[in-house]
Scaffold this motif. Sequence first.
Motif, PDB file in Angstrom:
ATOM      1  N   THR A  95       0.673  -1.329  -0.067  1.00 59.87           N
ATOM      2  CA  THR A  95       0.021  -0.180   0.478  1.00 59.87           C
ATOM      3  C   THR A  95       0.235   1.441  -0.049  1.00 59.87           C
ATOM      4  N   SER A  96       0.582   2.074  -0.748  1.00 61.51           N
ATOM      5  CA  SER A  96       0.970   3.129  -1.312  1.00 61.51           C
ATOM      6  C   SER A  96       1.299   4.392  -0.311  1.00 61.51           C
ATOM      7  N   ALA A  97       2.268   4.894   0.594  1.00 59.29           N
ATOM      8  CA  ALA A  97       1.900   5.647   1.710  1.00 59.29           C
ATOM      9  C   ALA A  97       1.259   6.959   1.302  1.00 59.29           C
ATOM     10  N   THR A  98       0.120   7.627   1.912  1.00 55.41           N
ATOM     11  CA  THR A  98      -0.648   8.542   1.148  1.00 55.41           C
ATOM     12  C   THR A  98       0.187   9.352   1.929  1.00 55.41           C
ATOM     13  N   ASN A  99      -0.436  10.775   1.894  1.00 55.01           N
ATOM     14  CA  ASN A  99       0.294  12.228   3.054  1.00 55.01           C
ATOM     15  C   ASN A  99      -0.622  12.678   4.678  1.00 55.01           C
ATOM     16  N   GLY A 100       0.728  12.383   5.588  1.00 56.63           N
ATOM     17  CA  GLY A 100       1.159  12.075   6.664  1.00 56.63           C
ATOM     18  C   GLY A 100       0.436  10.617   7.362  1.00 56.63           C
ATOM     19  N   ALA A 101       0.264   9.570   6.373  1.00 54.67           N
ATOM     20  CA  ALA A 101       0.859   8.051   6.760  1.00 54.67           C
ATOM     21  C   ALA A 101       2.048   7.929   7.254  1.00 54.67           C
ATOM     22  N   PRO A 102       2.015   7.260   8.559  1.00 52.25           N
ATOM     23  CA  PRO A 102       3.690   6.336   9.175  1.00 52.25           C
ATOM     24  C   PRO A 102       4.205   5.493   7.314  1.00 52.25           C
ATOM     25  N   VAL A 103       5.771   5.837   7.414  1.00 56.17           N
ATOM     26  CA  VAL A 103       6.685   5.028   6.787  1.00 56.17           C
ATOM     27  C   VAL A 103       6.691   4.064   6.642  1.00 56.17           C
ATOM     28  N   ILE A 104       6.657   2.632   6.332  1.00 53.31           N
ATOM     29  CA  ILE A 104       6.367   1.432   6.708  1.00 53.31           C
ATOM     30  C   ILE A 104       8.022   0.974   6.238  1.00 53.31           C
ATOM     31  N   GLN A 105       7.790   0.898   4.384  1.00 46.78           N
ATOM     32  CA  GLN A 105       8.884   0.070   4.178  1.00 46.78           C
ATOM     33  C   GLN A 105       9.019   1.591   2.659  1.00 46.78           C
ATOM     34  N   TRP A 106      10.455   1.290   2.004  1.00 42.79           N
ATOM     35  CA  TRP A 106      10.876   2.693   1.517  1.00 42.79           C
ATOM     36  C   TRP A 106      12.102   1.528   0.581  1.00 42.79           C
ATOM     37  N   ALA A 113      17.059  -4.833  -4.946  1.00 42.78           N
ATOM     38  CA  ALA A 113      15.619  -4.650  -3.582  1.00 42.78           C
ATOM     39  C   ALA A 113      15.932  -4.961  -2.177  1.00 42.78           C
ATOM     40  N   ARG A 114      16.955  -3.744  -2.076  1.00 39.92           N
ATOM     41  CA  ARG A 114      17.659  -3.588  -0.821  1.00 39.92           C
ATOM     42  C   ARG A 114      16.940  -2.292  -0.220  1.00 39.92           C
ATOM     43  N   HIS A 115      15.819  -2.954  -0.243  1.00 43.38           N
ATOM     44  CA  HIS A 115      14.624  -2.017   0.229  1.00 43.38           C
ATOM     45  C   HIS A 115      14.731  -1.352   2.395  1.00 43.38           C
ATOM     46  N   ALA A 116      14.800  -0.175   2.610  1.00 47.38           N
ATOM     47  CA  ALA A 116      14.470   0.337   3.600  1.00 47.38           C
ATOM     48  C   ALA A 116      13.284   0.184   4.566  1.00 47.38           C
ATOM     49  N   ALA A 117      13.410  -0.239   6.048  1.00 49.82           N
ATOM     50  CA  ALA A 117      12.672  -0.428   6.356  1.00 49.82           C
ATOM     51  C   ALA A 117      12.065   0.016   8.208  1.00 49.82           C
ATOM     52  N   ARG A 118      11.385   0.533   8.069  1.00 52.08           N
ATOM     53  CA  ARG A 118      11.029   0.862   9.196  1.00 52.08           C
ATOM     54  C   ARG A 118      11.634  -0.091  10.869  1.00 52.08           C
ATOM     55  N   VAL A 119      12.422   0.910  11.982  1.00 55.66           N
ATOM     56  CA  VAL A 119      12.971   0.650  13.091  1.00 55.66           C
ATOM     57  C   VAL A 119      12.058   1.125  13.777  1.00 55.66           C
ATOM     58  N   GLY A 120      11.262   0.441  14.962  1.00 53.93           N
ATOM     59  CA  GLY A 120      10.942   0.598  15.843  1.00 53.93           C
ATOM     60  C   GLY A 120       8.475   1.410  15.046  1.00 53.93           C
ATOM     61  N   SER A 121       8.108   1.987  16.048  1.00 56.90           N
ATOM     62  CA  SER A 121       7.044   1.910  15.856  1.00 56.90           C
ATOM     63  C   SER A 121       6.032   3.253  16.250  1.00 56.90           C
ATOM     64  N   VAL A 122       6.769   4.055  16.867  1.00 55.18           N
ATOM     65  CA  VAL A 122       6.130   5.400  17.336  1.00 55.18           C
ATOM     66  C   VAL A 122       5.715   5.891  16.698  1.00 55.18           C
ATOM     67  N   GLY A 123       5.509   6.388  14.984  1.00 55.93           N
ATOM     68  CA  GLY A 123       5.039   6.262  13.918  1.00 55.93           C
ATOM     69  C   GLY A 123       5.415   7.826  14.198  1.00 55.93           C
ATOM     70  N   ASN A 124       6.707   8.592  14.168  1.00 53.34           N
ATOM     71  CA  ASN A 124       7.063   9.935  13.461  1.00 53.34           C
ATOM     72  C   ASN A 124       7.957  10.041  12.777  1.00 53.34           C
ATOM     73  N   LEU A 125       8.394   9.054  12.233  1.00 51.91           N
ATOM     74  CA  LEU A 125       8.663   8.334  10.764  1.00 51.91           C
ATOM     75  C   LEU A 125       7.505   8.606  10.119  1.00 51.91           C
ATOM     76  N   THR A 126       7.015   9.649   8.949  1.00 51.71           N
ATOM     77  CA  THR A 126       5.948   9.829   7.853  1.00 51.71           C
ATOM     78  C   THR A 126       6.137  10.202   6.378  1.00 51.71           C
ATOM     79  N   TYR A 127       5.326   9.698   5.818  1.00 50.25           N
ATOM     80  CA  TYR A 127       5.157  10.979   4.394  1.00 50.25           C
ATOM     81  C   TYR A 127       4.421  11.495   4.357  1.00 50.25           C
ATOM     82  N   ALA A 128       5.016  12.895   3.701  1.00 45.94           N
ATOM     83  CA  ALA A 128       5.046  14.048   3.101  1.00 45.94           C
ATOM     84  C   ALA A 128       4.626  14.040   1.690  1.00 45.94           C
ATOM     85  N   ALA A 129       3.383  14.650   0.816  1.00 45.99           N
ATOM     86  CA  ALA A 129       3.294  14.814  -0.225  1.00 45.99           C
ATOM     87  C   ALA A 129       3.833  15.821  -1.019  1.00 45.99           C
TER      88      ALA A 129
END
Length: 634
Positions: A95-106, A113-129
Amino acid sequence: TLYWGAADGGDNPAAWAHTNIVGAVSAHGMIGVPVTGLTPGQTLYYRFKSENSHGTVWTDTAGTVTPWRDEPSDIAGLQLWLRADDGVFADSGITSATNGAPVIQWNDASGNARHAARVGSVGNLTYAANALNGLPAVTVTDRDGGDYLNTPAYQVADTDNLTVFAVSRAAPQTLNGSAIHPLVGSGSPGSGKGAFCISTMRPNAGGPGNLGFFGRNYNPFPYDDFTSNSASPNFGDGLGHVIALQLAGADTGGIGTFTGYYDGTFTATHDGSTSDPLNGPVEIGGSSYGTSARYAGAFGDVLIYNRVLSAEERNRVGWYLQTKYGLAGVYRNPFAVAFGTPVLTALAGTSATLAVEVTGGDLPAGVILHWGETDGGTDAGAWAQSSAPANVGALGTASITAESLLPGTIYHARFSGTNSQGVVWSDSGITFVTPGPPIIATGIPNQVDFNTAVLEGTLVATSGAPASVWVYWGATDGGEVAGSWEHAVALGEKEAGQVWTEIAGLAENTSYFYRLFASNSFGGRWATASVRFTTAFDAPGVRRDGLVLWLRADTGVQHSNGWVHAWADQATDVGGANDATAAGNARPLFVPEGIGGRAAIRFDGSNDFLAVPDNGALDLGTGAGKSWTVLAVY
């Protein structure tokens, strides 16, 4: 008519894929035809065909043009490419991230295929359109224990050379604790032990104004190899920047050498201290080193190559990032005409041939030489003369001759080039002097006193021939007639530069004139104007009792081309020890006829000053029994 396509069709119209009709052309000059819908990175060929009542001609060779390559992956060695405008997900890649959504994978756009994954679950890492000049960004705050990204499938090896790019805009750093607020790195950054790290700093250590790099046990403090908190502007300016770091020498087992570039400008280079750094995944926006090692800011692109890109390759990637995000910087369009340094290759009485190396850009290009007695810079309309465009179809030297030059004249010249990307000027111009009589200029009299003076001038150019110089002077202006001057001083043969003579026997309080003349095998020439000056005079009416400082512009002034560096105190009753001197380049100007036809010292009202030491005789302090009077004429 313009013919173009992916293959060169020669002079056979049917062999070309595309045709653009230009129409009637009624004047000589460059022709431009806009072409759209091209494929980025595809090299195209093109030729022009022209017809008139005398027949049909084609351009001799086909030109080539390559639209901007939209992918840094065109350059070999790309290991990781995270781009915020593609592949940012609110889950594990579905699911593509939308504006303001937490980023789980980049997702990695390098194809590895060396994708970056989120470390943690606080929610301070977000997508800004719309966070970096209208383009998307991955944003992060420096919350203690906050989320960051890493690449589980990729870490930098001990023997990996590197070129790292990061596009980021810093936010105010709010979290104290670790000094390290990392943008991107590989391996534990503590004490500089990882493979590399690009980092700003905690608030009480300078915040985002400090931006630096470290790694392989190179561990500076503060981190300011890119920008410093004490400089303005710096990384804390709230703008996006292209940050580049290269590591060389690791591939041979060495300690490696880091080199940093900020918006394309070299900033610093430092050696590592070990060939065995602590390895670990690439981390973005934070680190496993500690919960307070967190960065606050926005990311556009992050790219890592496993080699040291050449200057040309680094420019290509930097230009892509700089133009993509509309950022300031010195990266240049790699497909525009690129010039070397212009040189003078031949000089005759009324002509000069200049050459410049065409080192890059789409070809063919039209190269023009501009020249004149005034330097027109990069404004074609400001140049007195311009050549017809020379068609350059291959990289190499372009030579153009400037004609109808005046003898014994200083000329300035510069090249411009036009191709599919527009007009580019050579970084520098060139100045030359045509063969002819010397060029001489009367200067400003120096060390004028009651009965003596130093008469100065400048032999500007000699045209390469030995030049003799004379100084003519007297109580009347003799103009350009040698016999009308009272005195003549022969200085002999001189090289180009400052010339002077000291004269004595002058009368007090008297005006004099002087003018310079020079000659060589081409002839003679007078300076364009005479200069008037007035000698000093005794002032018996000035009260000497208690006089501790007397600065007179008509005597005791020493200068360099008018810029005063010493002004002698005339209060000789107390030793005349309080001379005024200049410091640095903020110096006033000596003007021979500044006030009422007499000498004056002109201050610019900005930063000019002269300092007078507070010697024992010049005690300008205040307090009981202290009083003084200052008189000034201005």
